[in-house]
Design an enzyme around this catalytic site. Structure first.
Site, PDB file in Angstrom:
ATOM      1  N   LYS A   1       3.827   6.227   3.987  1.00  0.00           N
ATOM      2  CA  LYS A   1       3.015   5.004   3.892  1.00  0.00           C
ATOM      3  C   LYS A   1       2.608   4.480   5.267  1.00  0.00           C
ATOM      4  CE  LYS A   1       5.742   3.516  -0.148  1.00  0.00           C
ATOM      5  NZ  LYS A   1       6.591   2.433  -0.685  1.00  0.00           N
TER       6      LYS A   1
ATOM      7  N   ARG B   1      13.276  -3.622  -8.875  1.00  0.00           N
ATOM      8  CA  ARG B   1      11.826  -3.607  -8.951  1.00  0.00           C
ATOM      9  C   ARG B   1      11.365  -3.718 -10.399  1.00  0.00           C
ATOM     10  NH1 ARG B   1       9.485  -1.618  -4.366  1.00  0.00           N
ATOM     11  NH2 ARG B   1       7.732  -2.839  -5.144  1.00  0.00           N
TER      12      ARG B   1
ATOM     13  N   PRO C   1       0.833  -1.210   0.000  1.00  0.00           N
ATOM     14  CA  PRO C   1       0.000   0.000   0.000  1.00  0.00           C
ATOM     15  C   PRO C   1       0.863   1.253   0.000  1.00  0.00           C
ATOM     16  CG  PRO C   1      -0.847  -1.602   1.562  1.00  0.00           C
ATOM     17  CD  PRO C   1       0.476  -2.123   1.100  1.00  0.00           C
ATOM     18  N   GLU C   2       0.554   2.177  -0.905  1.00  0.00           N
ATOM     19  CA  GLU C   2       1.320   3.420  -1.026  1.00  0.00           C
ATOM     20  C   GLU C   2       0.489   4.575  -0.470  1.00  0.00           C
ATOM     21  OE1 GLU C   2       3.044   3.800  -4.975  1.00  0.00           O
ATOM     22  OE2 GLU C   2       3.090   1.627  -5.216  1.00  0.00           O
TER      23      GLU C   2
END
Length: 278
Positions: A59, A268, A2-3
């Site tokens: 976050k 990433r 979750p950002e």
């Protein structure tokens, strides 16, 4: 993970759902999820307290209580914070539910985490500022004082950094992660591999504009549920249909019709359009 938009969504919902509620009981099913104190001390400190407000830093979710303590919650990869209203008192608790707060009105507030990387840290409320300074968090991108001028100044100190990994560096800017950094680069028509020193003034302005726009728009649609994310009411966010490149490798670009490509950048997965991102 979750950002900012997902955590902001949860924050706003919880401010409407749990503020003013008194914690009757706490059930800790996974002791390691509570950091900095023993489960026994955690229960003794927070059972009987009342929720004052819910806030966010990057976050991280912050739940402030009336005993001069706050609960700093990081959801990490698979964490979920869900409110269960009194009408659902008989709802079955999932095996991945590791922490349960029971309120006086028979509602509950649960912390789920499949991968078990998340945590709750009790911090004295008057020491929160010092705590976050120690965490070295960058500025909040949606605050009014995060101006284009400040963004330009920050970039000046990172000339040899690639723009996409820089955007997800929490010491540079707080809250942006892998999903939104890809979306920002795409919407700004900038290759994620571009070095900061190669960006023209118009590129920087465009990145800044898209950054603000995309984060605000995702909050409007309650975040992105591309994996395990659920909002505080247990619902999936509605931003996935609005994603332009994330998770679309091998598909046609919405803008130019080119093929979306995926590379690994700073460890990433990163999707982009080689035809219209320069």
């Amino acid at each position: 993970m979750p950002e900012l938009p997902e955590v902001e969504t949860i924050k706003r919902q919880l401010n409407n759902l749990i503020v003013g509620k008194k914690i009757k009981k706490i059930e800790i099913r996974l002791p390691k999820i509570v950091q900095l104190m023993t489960p026994i001390k955690f229960k003794s400190l927070f059972q009987g307290t009342t929720i004052k407000k819910v806030s966010r830093r990057g976050k991280v979710l912050i739940i402030s209580l009336n005993n001069n303590y706050s609960l700093v919650i990081h959801l990490k990869l698979t964490g979920q914070i869900i409110f269960i209203p009194p009408r659902d008192i008989n709802q079955k608790i999932d095996k991945h539910t590791h922490l349960i707060y029971y309120f006086n009105d028979n509602s509950r507030f649960i912390h789920n985490d499949i991968r078990q990387f998340g945590y709750v840290r009790p911090i004295k409320t008057n020491e929160l500022d010092e705590y976050f300074v120690g965490q070295n968090f960058g500025p909040e991108p949606l605050e009014k004082d995060f101006t284009l001028k400040e963004f330009i100044e920050l970039l000046k100190h990172k000339p040899n950094q690639k723009i996409k990994p820089l955007l997800i560096d929490q010491t540079f800017i707080s809250g942006i992660g892998n999903i939104y950094s890809q979306e920002i680069c795409f919407c700004a028509k900038i290759l994620p591999t571009r070095l900061v020193k190669t960006l023209a003034d118009k590129d920087v302005k465009n990145i800044y504009k898209r950054l603000k726009q995309i984060l605000k728009n995702s909050i409007k649609y309650r975040g992105t549920s591309s994996d395990t994310y659920l909002d505080a009411q247990g619902k999936r966010g509605d931003y996935v249909p609005r994603l332009k490149v994330y998770g679309r490798e091998g598909k046609k670009c919405f803008r130019c019709g080119g093929m979306i490509k995926k590379i690994t950048l700073a460890g990433r997965g990163t999707s982009y359009c080689p035809s219209c991102q320069r």
